[in-house]
Design a protein around this motif. Structure first.
Motif, PDB file in Angstrom:
ATOM      1  N   SER A  51       0.847  -1.196   0.000  1.00  0.00           N
ATOM      2  CA  SER A  51       0.000   0.000   0.000  1.00  0.00           C
ATOM      3  C   SER A  51       0.876   1.237   0.000  1.00  0.00           C
ATOM      4  CB  SER A  51      -0.922   0.010   1.223  1.00  0.00           C
ATOM      5  OG  SER A  51      -1.704  -1.169   1.270  1.00  0.00           O
ATOM      6  N   GLU A  52       0.307   2.323  -0.493  1.00  0.00           N
ATOM      7  CA  GLU A  52       1.041   3.588  -0.551  1.00  0.00           C
ATOM      8  C   GLU A  52       0.545   4.540   0.527  1.00  0.00           C
ATOM      9  OE1 GLU A  52       1.988   7.261  -3.678  1.00  0.00           O
ATOM     10  OE2 GLU A  52       1.101   5.391  -4.382  1.00  0.00           O
ATOM     11  N   VAL A  53       1.470   5.128   1.262  1.00  0.00           N
ATOM     12  CA  VAL A  53       1.137   6.145   2.256  1.00  0.00           C
ATOM     13  C   VAL A  53       0.756   7.417   1.520  1.00  0.00           C
ATOM     14  CG1 VAL A  53       1.987   7.490   4.200  1.00  0.00           C
ATOM     15  CG2 VAL A  53       2.740   5.115   3.905  1.00  0.00           C
ATOM     16  N   GLN A  54      -0.335   8.062   1.959  1.00  0.00           N
ATOM     17  CA  GLN A  54      -0.805   9.259   1.261  1.00  0.00           C
ATOM     18  C   GLN A  54      -1.275  10.297   2.264  1.00  0.00           C
ATOM     19  OE1 GLN A  54      -4.759   8.463  -0.671  1.00  0.00           O
ATOM     20  NE2 GLN A  54      -4.236   6.333  -0.148  1.00  0.00           N
ATOM     21  N   LYS A  55      -1.438  11.512   1.779  1.00  0.00           N
ATOM     22  CA  LYS A  55      -1.965  12.582   2.605  1.00  0.00           C
ATOM     23  C   LYS A  55      -3.395  12.870   2.168  1.00  0.00           C
ATOM     24  CE  LYS A  55      -0.888  17.106   4.536  1.00  0.00           C
ATOM     25  NZ  LYS A  55       0.087  18.231   4.607  1.00  0.00           N
ATOM     26  N   GLY A  56      -4.287  13.026   3.151  1.00  0.00           N
ATOM     27  CA  GLY A  56      -5.684  13.253   2.810  1.00  0.00           C
ATOM     28  C   GLY A  56      -6.496  13.656   4.025  1.00  0.00           C
ATOM     29  N   GLN A 344      -6.579  17.269   7.860  1.00  0.00           N
ATOM     30  CA  GLN A 344      -5.586  16.741   6.944  1.00  0.00           C
ATOM     31  C   GLN A 344      -4.527  15.968   7.727  1.00  0.00           C
ATOM     32  OE1 GLN A 344      -5.408  16.937   3.409  1.00  0.00           O
ATOM     33  NE2 GLN A 344      -7.576  17.474   3.785  1.00  0.00           N
ATOM     34  N   VAL A 346      -1.378  12.394   7.393  1.00  0.00           N
ATOM     35  CA  VAL A 346      -0.699  11.351   6.630  1.00  0.00           C
ATOM     36  C   VAL A 346      -1.408  10.036   6.931  1.00  0.00           C
ATOM     37  CG1 VAL A 346       1.457  10.131   6.240  1.00  0.00           C
ATOM     38  CG2 VAL A 346       1.483  12.590   6.704  1.00  0.00           C
ATOM     39  N   TYR A 386      -8.184   3.817   7.681  1.00  0.00           N
ATOM     40  CA  TYR A 386      -6.810   4.300   7.784  1.00  0.00           C
ATOM     41  C   TYR A 386      -6.355   4.454   9.232  1.00  0.00           C
ATOM     42  CZ  TYR A 386      -7.468   5.667   2.877  1.00  0.00           C
ATOM     43  OH  TYR A 386      -7.719   5.660   1.537  1.00  0.00           O
ATOM     44  N   PRO A 395       4.149  10.751   2.841  1.00  0.00           N
ATOM     45  CA  PRO A 395       3.341  10.459   1.651  1.00  0.00           C
ATOM     46  C   PRO A 395       4.219   9.963   0.502  1.00  0.00           C
ATOM     47  CG  PRO A 395       2.639  12.522   2.631  1.00  0.00           C
ATOM     48  CD  PRO A 395       3.886  12.112   3.364  1.00  0.00           C
ATOM     49  N   GLY A 396       3.763   8.943  -0.194  1.00  0.00           N
ATOM     50  CA  GLY A 396       4.496   8.353  -1.299  1.00  0.00           C
ATOM     51  C   GLY A 396       5.240   7.088  -0.926  1.00  0.00           C
ATOM     52  N   LYS A 398       5.909   3.338   0.102  1.00  0.00           N
ATOM     53  CA  LYS A 398       5.169   2.094  -0.109  1.00  0.00           C
ATOM     54  C   LYS A 398       5.531   1.102   0.989  1.00  0.00           C
ATOM     55  CE  LYS A 398       4.536   2.565  -5.078  1.00  0.00           C
ATOM     56  NZ  LYS A 398       4.713   1.963  -6.413  1.00  0.00           N
TER      57      LYS A 398
END
Length: 417
Positions: A51-56, A344, A346, A386, A395-396, A398
Motif C-alpha cells: 500500500s502507498e502512504v498518502q496525505k488526505g 488533513q 498522513v 486508515y 506520503p508516497g 510504499k
C-alpha cells in the motif's frame, strides 16, 4: 630406445582437489553472507499487499451497532395486583388514550371498596342526625331566650311602675324592693341565657366543622379506593402502539409488575452500544452516519448513559432530519460514529500487519521494489480505513500492510515477482 614422457600439469586428482577447495570456499562465503547482517526472507509479491502512504482528509471513527426504538415509550405497570380476567386487545394494536387493554380482579380491594362505601354512608347518616339534634337544641335555646326576654320586659315594666308609685309614696318599700329584685334577676338571667346561646352556637359550628372534615376525609378515602378499583382496568395512557404485552388470562400480577408498554409513534431514536474504552470521549452532539436502502443518513447523540455493563455503555442517537422511510422498531443499524472533526493527515491503509507490530514498525519497500526493510513508526488515531501516521513515514512511501504472521524475526524481505 627409451622415450621421454611429458609430465601432465592437470591431473584428474589435481582438478578434483581444486574443485573441492573452490566449493568449500563458496560454501563458507555463502554461509558468512547469509549469517552475517540482517536476516532475509524471499517473498512473492502476489501473496502480499503493498500500500502507498498518502496525505488526505482524516476523521477518527468507530463502527457501532444500534437498535431502532420509538422516540418515546410509556411503560405499563400494574397499579394494583390482581388476577387477569380479560384481555381486550392483542400485542401490536394501535391504541387511543384511555382505551382499555385488560382487566384484573382483586377481591380484597373490591371488598375494601364496599366497606368504605358503607362507612361513608353511616358517617353521613350520623352527621345528619347530629346536625338535626344541634338545630333542635338551637331552636330550644332560642325559645328560652324569647321567654327570658319576655319575662324581663314584664319585670322591667312592673319595676318602673312600682318605682314611680314608691316615689309618690303610693306603695311601701317592701313591695318596691320585690319588684326591683325581680327585675335584676331577670336581667342577669337574660345575660346568662345570651352567653349560653353564644357558646352553644360556637360549639355547634365546631361540631359541624369537625363532622364535615371527617366526612370529607372519608369521601377522599372512598374516592381513592374507587380509583384503585378503577386501576384494575389497565388503560392506554397515550396514543401509540401496544408492545411487549405480558399478561395471560388467569395469570396473577403483583403490584408494580411490568405488563407491557405503549410506543409513541411520533418518531424514532437509535439505542447504541459503545465500548467502555470510549466512555471519556463520548458526549452529546457527536454525529454518526449509516446506510439504509442505498442512501446515507446522519444521526447525533442526544443522551449518554454512563452506566457500564459487560464492558459497554449505551447512548441514544436521534435522526438529523426525518427518519428513513420504511425503518422499523427493533431493526439493527451499522453506524459509523465520528469521534473527531475532519482534518488533513498522513494516512496509512489498515491491514493485518498491525496484529504483529502493534503499529510500532512496518516493512517499507525500497524504490526499486526489490526489498522491504523494517522501519519504526508512530501511529495516532484510526478509523475503519486508515491509521493516522504521526512519524516514521511520509506520503508516497510504499509499505507492506498484509499480515506478518509468517515472518518471525526476519529483518528484510526479498521481493520476488
Amino acid at each position: 630406445m627409451d622415450r621421454v614422457l611429458q609430465k601432465r600439469k592437470w591431473t584428474t586428482k589435481k582438478l578434483l582437489t581444486i574443485g573441492g577447495v573452490t566449493a568449500l570456499v563458496v560454501l563458507i562465503g555463502a554461509s558468512y553472507y547469509f549469517t552475517s547482517g540482517n536476516s532475509k526472507l524471499n517473498v512473492e509479491t502476489d501473496r502480499i499487499t503493498i500500500s502507498e502512504v498518502q496525505k488526505g482528509t482524516f476523521q477518527e471513527t468507530t463502527p457501532v451497532n444500534g437498535i431502532v426504538l420509538p422516540e418515546n415509550s410509556i411503560y405499563l405497570d400494574a397499579m394494583e395486583g390482581g388476577r387477569v380476567e380479560e384481555r381486550y386487545v392483542e400485542d401490536g394494536t394501535i391504541m387511543k388514550a384511555g382505551q382499555p387493554i385488560l382487566r384484573l380482579s382483586n377481591t380484597d380491594l373490591e371488598l375494601s371498596l364496599v366497606n368504605q362505601e358503607t362507612s361513608v354512608f353511616n358517617l353521613l347518616t350520623q352527621m345528619q342526625i347530629a346536625q338535626n339534634a344541634a338545630q333542635q337544641n338551637t331552636v330550644s335555646k332560642l325559645n328560652q331566650m324569647t321567654d327570658v326576654d319576655n319575662t324581663l320586659k314584664e319585670a322591667e315594666r312592673i319595676y318602673l311602675l312600682d318605682k314611680h308609685l314608691y316615689e309618690q309614696k303610693a306603695i311601701g318599700l317592701q313591695e318596691f324592693k320585690q319588684a326591683e329584685n325581680t327585675y335584676n334577676y331577670n336581667l342577669q338571667k337574660k345575660e346568662l341565657t345570651k352567653r349560653i346561646l353564644s357558646q352553644d352556637s360556637v360549639s355547634t359550628k365546631q361540631g359541624v366543622e369537625q363532622a364535615r372534615q371527617l366526612y370529607n376525609g372519608s369521601q377522599n378515602a372512598l374516592q381513592l379506593t374507587r380509583k384503585k378499583v378503577g386501576d384494575l382496568v389497565v388503560r392506554a395512557p397515550v396514543d401509540g402502539q401496544l408492545t411487549s404485552l405480558d399478561a395471560e388470562i388467569g395469570q396473577n400480577k403483583k403490584q408494580g409488575e411490568r405488563l407491557g408498554q405503549i410506543d409513541v409513534l411520533t418518531g424514532y431514536k437509535v439505542r447504541v452500544d459503545v465500548d467502555e474504552h470510549y466512555l471519556s470521549r463520548i458526549i452529546t452532539g457527536l454525529k454518526g452516519t449509516f446506510s439504509f436502502a442505498d442512501s446515507n443518513y446522519n444521526l447525533q447523540i442526544k443522551k449518554v448513559y454512563t452506566q457500564v455493563t459487560n464492558n459497554r455503555f449505551q447512548v441514544d442517537m436521534e435522526f438529523i432530519g426525518k427518519a428513513p422511510k420504511g425503518i422499523r422498531r427493533g431493526q439493527t443499524l451499522q453506524i459509523l460514529l465520528a469521534l473527531s472533526d475532519a482534518k488533513q493527515a498522513v494516512l496509512l491503509p489498515r491491514g493485518g500487519f498491525f496484529q504483529q507490530t502493534g503499529g510500532n514498525w512496518i516493512f517499507k519497500v525500497n524504490e526499486s521494489g526489490t526489498m522491504a526493510y523494517k522501519v519504526d513508526m508512530q501511529l495516532g488515531s484510526q478509523n475503519q480505513d486508515y491509521f493516522e501516521v504521526m512519524q516514521g513515514l511520509k506520503p508516497g512511501d510504499k509499505v507492506i500492510t498484509s499480515s506478518y504472521e509468517n515472518y518471525g524475526n526476519i529483518q528484510e524481505l526479498v521481493l520476488k515477482k
